[in-house]
Motif scaffolding. Sequence first.
Motif, PDB file in Angstrom:
ATOM      1  N   GLY A  89      59.785  38.355  42.020  1.00  0.00           N
ATOM      2  CA  GLY A  89      58.769  37.321  42.171  1.00  0.00           C
ATOM      3  C   GLY A  89      57.558  37.936  42.826  1.00  0.00           C
ATOM      4  O   GLY A  89      57.539  39.126  43.154  1.00  0.00           O
ATOM      5  N   PHE A  90      56.534  37.148  43.010  1.00  0.00           N
ATOM      6  CA  PHE A  90      55.309  37.634  43.618  1.00  0.00           C
ATOM      7  C   PHE A  90      55.197  37.069  45.024  1.00  0.00           C
ATOM      8  O   PHE A  90      55.418  35.883  45.244  1.00  0.00           O
ATOM      9  CB  PHE A  90      54.108  37.260  42.757  1.00  0.00           C
ATOM     10  N   VAL A  91      54.867  37.943  45.957  1.00  0.00           N
ATOM     11  CA  VAL A  91      54.818  37.598  47.374  1.00  0.00           C
ATOM     12  C   VAL A  91      53.386  37.766  47.860  1.00  0.00           C
ATOM     13  O   VAL A  91      52.746  38.792  47.594  1.00  0.00           O
ATOM     14  CB  VAL A  91      55.764  38.520  48.182  1.00  0.00           C
ATOM     15  N   ILE A 102      61.250  42.118  45.190  1.00  0.00           N
ATOM     16  CA  ILE A 102      62.621  41.833  44.774  1.00  0.00           C
ATOM     17  C   ILE A 102      63.366  41.220  45.955  1.00  0.00           C
ATOM     18  O   ILE A 102      63.269  41.706  47.081  1.00  0.00           O
ATOM     19  CB  ILE A 102      63.347  43.128  44.335  1.00  0.00           C
ATOM     20  N   VAL A 103      64.132  40.147  45.681  1.00  0.00           N
ATOM     21  CA  VAL A 103      64.910  39.498  46.743  1.00  0.00           C
ATOM     22  C   VAL A 103      66.017  40.438  47.199  1.00  0.00           C
ATOM     23  O   VAL A 103      66.818  40.909  46.399  1.00  0.00           O
ATOM     24  CB  VAL A 103      65.512  38.159  46.248  1.00  0.00           C
ATOM     25  N   ARG A 138      56.671  32.512  41.138  1.00  0.00           N
ATOM     26  CA  ARG A 138      57.634  33.023  40.169  1.00  0.00           C
ATOM     27  C   ARG A 138      56.937  33.789  39.062  1.00  0.00           C
ATOM     28  O   ARG A 138      55.714  33.737  38.923  1.00  0.00           O
ATOM     29  CB  ARG A 138      58.475  31.886  39.609  1.00  0.00           C
ATOM     30  N   ILE A 139      57.737  34.480  38.271  1.00  0.00           N
ATOM     31  CA  ILE A 139      57.251  35.216  37.112  1.00  0.00           C
ATOM     32  C   ILE A 139      56.937  34.195  36.028  1.00  0.00           C
ATOM     33  O   ILE A 139      57.773  33.360  35.700  1.00  0.00           O
ATOM     34  CB  ILE A 139      58.314  36.219  36.634  1.00  0.00           C
ATOM     35  N   LYS A 140      55.743  34.254  35.464  1.00  0.00           N
ATOM     36  CA  LYS A 140      55.289  33.245  34.521  1.00  0.00           C
ATOM     37  C   LYS A 140      56.135  33.168  33.255  1.00  0.00           C
ATOM     38  O   LYS A 140      56.369  32.091  32.737  1.00  0.00           O
ATOM     39  CB  LYS A 140      53.830  33.488  34.149  1.00  0.00           C
ATOM     40  N   HIS A 141      56.668  34.267  32.759  1.00  0.00           N
ATOM     41  CA  HIS A 141      57.366  34.241  31.465  1.00  0.00           C
ATOM     42  C   HIS A 141      58.761  33.651  31.503  1.00  0.00           C
ATOM     43  O   HIS A 141      59.341  33.377  30.464  1.00  0.00           O
ATOM     44  CB  HIS A 141      57.424  35.635  30.848  1.00  0.00           C
ATOM     45  N   ASN A 142      59.357  33.427  32.661  1.00  0.00           N
ATOM     46  CA  ASN A 142      60.721  32.896  32.729  1.00  0.00           C
ATOM     47  C   ASN A 142      60.710  31.381  32.781  1.00  0.00           C
ATOM     48  O   ASN A 142      59.845  30.779  33.395  1.00  0.00           O
ATOM     49  CB  ASN A 142      61.449  33.459  33.942  1.00  0.00           C
TER      50      ASN A 142
END
Length: 162
Positions: A89-91, A102-103, A138-142
């Motif tokens: 994700g983006f932080v 990454i978590v 979040r990542i846009k494509h998911n």
Amino acid sequence: WIRRSDGTWSYAIVKARSDGDDVSIAFQVNPRGSTKQISIKQCAGHICLPAKPDVHPGYSVGDPGRVEDIASQKKTEKFASKLRIGDGGFVKRSDRSWVYGIVKDRTGGDDATVTFQVNARGSTKVIAMSQCGKFVRRIKHNDGGDGGISDEKAMVIFEAIR
């Protein structure tokens, strides 16, 4: 994974595929060889692919986020509660930029947090779940669905086991 009649999920193995008017897949659902038949019309609610980390293949940890890959705050609202270790994700950094992370850890309870690795050196940022809407995207494509699969993915599965 197959949804059982009691609503729980059980690991299953594809054993056969039928063609004709009612295309379906037969799954072995236990070591004794019992099977469950799922029609193409039932796939979206009854088949769940094993969870893989939700990552963006075009990024490495610490890379600056590109606007086209970062989902809006509205599309991220339910995302934080579904984060798993290994998800990307983006932080938001202290300089107000967004970086790919990454978590690495999660905690639960009233003071729940999520820990992201935010650079290649292993530095982390701990974010309270209550603050994820402000500091995580979040990542846009998911699609962030409920664990089931779409009709399109179901068709891909049927074609792959043909």
